[in-house]
Write an enzyme that holds these catalytic residues in place. Structure first.
Site, PDB file in Angstrom:
ATOM      1  N   SER B 337      -0.402   5.511   3.079  1.00  0.00           N
ATOM      2  CA  SER B 337       0.239   5.373   1.764  1.00  0.00           C
ATOM      3  C   SER B 337       0.239   6.656   0.938  1.00  0.00           C
ATOM      4  O   SER B 337       0.969   6.733  -0.048  1.00  0.00           O
ATOM      5  CB  SER B 337      -0.443   4.264   0.973  1.00  0.00           C
ATOM      6  OG  SER B 337      -0.263   3.049   1.675  1.00  0.00           O
ATOM      7  N   HIS B 380       4.180  -8.261  -4.836  1.00  0.00           N
ATOM      8  CA  HIS B 380       3.883  -7.618  -6.113  1.00  0.00           C
ATOM      9  C   HIS B 380       4.803  -8.087  -7.231  1.00  0.00           C
ATOM     10  O   HIS B 380       4.636  -7.678  -8.365  1.00  0.00           O
ATOM     11  CB  HIS B 380       3.990  -6.094  -5.960  1.00  0.00           C
ATOM     12  CG  HIS B 380       2.877  -5.508  -5.133  1.00  0.00           C
ATOM     13  ND1 HIS B 380       3.038  -5.203  -3.785  1.00  0.00           N
ATOM     14  CD2 HIS B 380       1.604  -5.212  -5.436  1.00  0.00           C
ATOM     15  CE1 HIS B 380       1.910  -4.703  -3.312  1.00  0.00           C
ATOM     16  NE2 HIS B 380       1.011  -4.705  -4.306  1.00  0.00           N
ATOM     17  N   CYS B 393       2.923  -0.476  -3.391  1.00  0.00           N
ATOM     18  CA  CYS B 393       3.784  -1.532  -2.873  1.00  0.00           C
ATOM     19  C   CYS B 393       4.630  -1.028  -1.721  1.00  0.00           C
ATOM     20  O   CYS B 393       5.428  -0.110  -1.876  1.00  0.00           O
ATOM     21  CB  CYS B 393       4.676  -2.063  -3.987  1.00  0.00           C
ATOM     22  SG  CYS B 393       5.870  -3.271  -3.373  1.00  0.00           S
TER      23      CYS B 393
END
Lengths: 374, 631
Positions: B337, B380, B393
């Site tokens: 991420s 989310h 997300c």
């Protein structure tokens, strides 16, 4: 008591004496340098040599006071004493350098193989003086001296001291050739000699002795041992250059690069410190002494005197040539000293006795019958 | 006299007369003998002339070489200091036993005697001698390094028994901080035959120590100094008689690093205490100075002083945590991420998203005939860019990635320094991998699948990055678009104290006109820490607002481990944990990047390390409260 003949003093050879004294003095000075730094323990080599030298000069004058003809007789006890000493050295002599060559006399180790060389000279001179054959000696004529030579030769060879035993052969050959051999005798001797040589190589020579010969044939091969010593000697000699590094300033000897620097390689020290000029002068004096010895032989009153003079010159000459050739890298390390120069009591006494005989012949050159001089 | 004359004279009359002629013949022969003697004398004199005059100079030189030993004196190597001048690496004298083969007349005997003294077998000693078989005999062969005082005293006292053996003093490395920064510093070793072949022989000779790894190798020219020379007179047994002359060795130049020993130590201790393998990089965001660069597990640098044993070396090679690898630049990992900043920048730059864009995350995203899940299966809901970064997300970035396309992502990844070396002064730096369509066609011989773009967008897929690249990216985002070359050396100081080289920030490239985009990304990163739902909100430091991003890089996509508790997954299949951050949030000074191999999650595995570094770095200001006052 006897009175000294006035003519003996008149005929005393000042030039020969001067050459001997000069050579001995220079040799002692060189030995002083060669023994630096002193190995320590007991007298320094140069000191010992000086003491022996003094004794030698006393002996010198004792010897010249007797007629050399006495040697015809003295030769016999002399011969047997030498043989007995050699046997003694072989049997109980102190071990030195892996070889049984010495008898410890306190001040120095007596090495009977050294006087054996002089004894050989006297024996041969006596024999050839008394037995004269016209037209050259035959093989059978030289069998008795050959036998006389063979006994000490074998005793020295088994010590083992190949160099000195070969010296006996060289002396024998020189004197025998000097008195002239027949061709037939040459042929027989040569074939016998080469046969014995091959047999010796195959069966008698010790490995280290073979190695010495092999090193001589291929000097660069075994740099670590034999070749090393020769190379170091060449470096020492060569580094002297024209004028030398100066007395006591030689580095190769003092720093132990030079092996046996006060014995076999003593002359390397002289050559390093005095250079070519010093070498040249010394060799002229040294060889001048030998030439004068030949002159003594030419002016002697009889055959025995001539042969003795020639024998003594031969004795010194061959040792000098072999030693110098070794120092210069022409020969392997054979353990032959440079007479008068190398440290060693036995060699010094032997050489001085020889020179005394030379002087003896010289001062008795007048003919007692005719009263004339040669 | 009377007696002696009698016997011969009796016969004398008989042959004295007739003997006269033959005596003359015999005496004439002596002339011939004289000629022979003259011949030998001439030969001898000529030979002496040849040796002493013709070859005299040659032999003089050899005599000189015989007695003069030129020995080299190793210079003290330059020290390595941290940014405050604290010594990370210095020197101490090591006493080595060396053999000068030329001076030893009996090498075999000497080695036999030496074996028990040095505690080495004769065979080992011979091995050392044989290794040097092609060097000149006057050069010493080192038989044993770093002997103790007792051995030294014994050898010195009994030196006459060991001909040709010498004690040499050589400075060796000491490490006051132990293994600290071993990955940066590297180590020394004996120069190898191959190195010697390529080396300048006027500088190096056999047995020298040379930098083998790290800065010791890269900065060899600065650190090594110049050897001194010593002329000593020796005798034939190799014993030194007197020193004649010499040139003092010139010490090497000191390296002052940009590293801060305290930060380095804190980061290292945190990693080691948690038995975490991985890397920590701390950078000054406005200069590119490297404050700390940790790679764990570390090597035991002391093992390399005097040569590492084969056994220890093998153990290092076989260790699955790869202690020999400097993971800061050599470790390549999927970014996970933390790559979302790249995707965000690409989306913003291409205009597919802006600060007002909101996308709905139901927990998964359907693309083609496959479902791509968000890490939060419940979804989310509606998220904008800031929230998407803050809550990491996946669904938001799947779509951004899909709109930009893989080559678009690659363009901005490259601008942020991926897919290329950062150029830091460390060895064997990896470039990582930024996948493109062309790359796949060329290397994998397959067409790019659109679905793969989605993986790339969230830092999975083919992407490979190094920790230093992530740190540098973070710094670039923090400083608003300047990509610096990270640097390690602050100053090079020569032995007189003169600064020969001074650090200057080096800008690799600048990303212009994107300051607004970077600001948006920074907001998102701040949300990660400061936001109510930030993925790393538990790392918050009271009084120090900072910004960061967590990352979890999947090692394998194996369904069988899904749903297992973390500790039940085999170590090598566990995910890598990333955490990268900069601080303070409003006026960034430093960036901290932590990678924990198989550390599962960025926030729990890697985050605390970064937090500790930040707390230490800002400790003084935190205490004074000056940071929170700015807020």
């Amino acid at each position: 008591m006897y009175r000294i003949d006035r003519r003996l003093l008149e005929h005393f050879d000042v030039i020969l004496m001067l050459l001997i004294v000069l050579t001995c003095t220079m040799a002692l000075f060189n030995l002083y340098s060669a023994s630096m730094p002193s190995p320590g323990g007991g007298l320094a080599p140069w000191m010992k040599q000086s003491i022996i030298m003094v004794g030698c000069f006393i002996l010198f004058f004792v010897i010249i006071s007797f007629d050399y003809k006495l040697l015809h007789i003295l030769n016999y006890p002399f011969y047997f004493i030498i043989i007995a000493s050699l046997l003694l050295a072989d049997a109980i002599g102190a071990t030195a350098g892996g070889a049984q060559r010495w008898i410890d006399l306190g001040l120095f180790n007596f090495q009977p193989s050294e006087p054996a060389k002089l004894m050989m000279v006297i024996t041969l001179a006596s024999y050839y003086a008394r037995k004269e054959v016209s037209g050259g000696y035959s093989f059978f004529d030289i069998l008795p001296p050959l036998g006389l030579m063979a006994v000490p030769f074998i005793l020295i060879l088994i010590q083992p001291d190949l160099g000195t035993s070969l010296m006996l052969i060289i002396i024998f050959a020189s004197i025998t050739m000097f008195v002239k051999l027949r061709w037939s005798a040459y042929v027989i001797l040569l074939s016998l000699g080469s046969g014995a040589g091959i047999f010796a190589w195959l069966h008698l020579l010790k490995p280290y002795q073979k190695k010495r010969v092999e090193t001589f044939l291929n000097p660069e091969h075994d740099l670590a041992n034999q070749g090393y010593q020769i190379l170091q000697s060449k470096i020492a000699v060569g580094s002297g250059g024209l004028t030398g590094s100066g007395y006591l300033n030689g580095t190769q000897g003092h720093l132990h690069f030079l092996p046996e620097r006060h014995t076999d390689f003593a002359y390397s020290v002289l050559a390093e410190e005095w250079g070519f000029i010093g070498s040249f002068i010394f060799l002229l004096i040294y060889f001048g002494m030998l030439f004068w010895g030949l002159y003594v032989g030419m002016t002697s009153k009889d055959r025995f005197g001539t042969l003795l003079a020639f024998g003594v010159v031969t004795l010194i000459f061959w040792q000098a040539v072999i030693n110098l050739f070794m120092i210069m890298g022409f020969l392997p390390v054979v353990g032959i000293p440079l007479p008068l120069v190398s440290y060693g009591g036995s060699s010094l006494i032997t050489t001085m006795m020889g020179l005394a005989i030379l002087m003896n012949v010289r001062i008795r050159r007048f003919n007692p019958i005719t009263g004339g001089n040669h | 006299m009377k007696f002696s004359l009698k016997l011969p004279t009796a016969k004398q009359d008989q042959f004295e007369e007739r003997d006269d002629v033959s005596l003359n013949i015999l005496q004439k022969r002596l002339i011939g003998v004289g000629v022979i003697i003259v011949f030998f004398l001439v030969v001898i004199l000529l030979r002496f002339y040849f040796l002493q005059v013709t070859k005299g100079d040659d032999y003089k030189r050899r005599a000189y070489n015989n007695r003069i030993r030129i020995s080299t004196v190793a210079p003290p190597r330059g020290h390595i200091l941290d940014r405050m001048g604290r010594e990370i690496v210095t020197n101490r004298p090591s006493f080595n036993v060396a053999l000068v083969r030329e001076d030893s007349r009996d090498i075999d005997g000497t080695l036999k005697k030496l074996g028990p003294v040095l505690g080495m077998s004769e065979e080992e000693l011979w091995g050392r001698v044989r290794e040097a078989s092609d060097t000149p005999l006057y050069l010493p062969v080192t038989l044993k390094e770093d002997i103790d005082w007792q051995t030294l005293a014994y050898l010195e006292y009994n030196n006459r028994e060991f001909s040709g053996v010498r004690i040499e003093v050589q400075p060796v490395r000491v490490y006051p901080y132990g293994d600290l920064a071993a990955n940066i510093i590297g180590y020394l070793g004996s120069i190898s035959k191959k190195e010697l072949e390529n080396a300048d022989r006027s500088i190096y000779s056999g047995g020298d120590l040379i930098g083998k790894r790290g800065l010791e190798r890269l900065r060899e020219a600065d650190l090594r100094g110049e050897k001194g020379k010593r002329y000593t007179e020796v005798n034939a047994r190799g014993f030194e008689q007197q020193m004649l002359d010499g040139i003092e060795p010139m010490p090497g130049r000191d390296l002052q690093l940009t590293i801060d020993v305290d930060l380095q130590q804190i980061a290292e201790n945190y990693m080691l205490a948690g038995e975490k393998s991985g890397a920590v990089v701390v950078l000054e965001v406005n200069t590119g100075r490297l404050l700390a660069a940790v790679s764990t597990p570390t090597i035991h640098i002391e093992d390399f002083v005097g040569g590492i044993s084969r056994r220890k070396w093998k153990a290092l090679m076989d260790n699955e945590h790869k202690p020999l690898m400097n993971k800061v630049v050599q470790g390549t990992y999927p970014p996970g991420s933390v790559y979302k900043m790249v995707t965000a920048l690409a989306g913003l730059a291409r205009g597919v998203v802006n600060e007002n864009t909101s996308l709905f995350c139901p927990g998964s995203y359907r693309f083609g005939n496959r479902t791509y899940r968000c890490w939060k299966h419940s979804g989310h809901g509606m998220v904008n860019l800031c929230q998407a970064l803050g809550q990491s997300c996946d669904v938001f970035f799947y779509q951004v990635g899909q709109w930009v396309g893989v080559d678009g992502l690659a363009k901005y990844a490259t601008e942020l320094g991926f897919g290329q070396q950062t150029g830091i002064e460390m060895e064997y730096e990896k470039s990582g991998l930024v996948p493109t369509k062309a790359w796949k066609q060329e290397v994998k011989k397959r067409k790019w699948q659109e679905g793969e773009t989605l993986s790339v967008a969230i830092g999975q897929g083919f992407n490979l990055v190094t920790p230093i690249q992530i740190a540098n990216m973070t710094a670039t985002i923090a400083n608003g678009g300047t990509l610096y070359r990270p640097q390690l050396v602050e100053k090079v100081i020569d032995p007189e104290g003169k600064v020969v080289e001074q650090f200057k920030p080096e800008v690799k490239s600048e990303i212009k006109d994107f300051s607004h985009f970077f600001q948006l990304i920074r907001q998102g990163m701040e949300e990660v820490i400061q936001g109510k739902r930030g993925t790393a909100r538990q790392l918050r430091i009271e009084g120090l607002p900072f910004a960061g991003k967590t990352g979890t890089a999947q090692v394998v996509k194996v369904a069988q481990y899904r749903g297992l508790r973390d500790e039940d997954i085999p170590y090598k299949y566990r995910d890598h944990g990333w955490f990268t951050c900069y601080a303070p949030a409003d006026k960034p000074e430093i960036s901290v990047t932590v990678l924990v191999e198989h550390g599962l999650h960025g926030s729990s595995g890697a985050g605390p390390v970064a937090r500790a570094v930040l707390k230490h770095y800002f400790a003084k200001r935190l205490k004074e409260g000056t940071l929170s006052a700015q807020e």
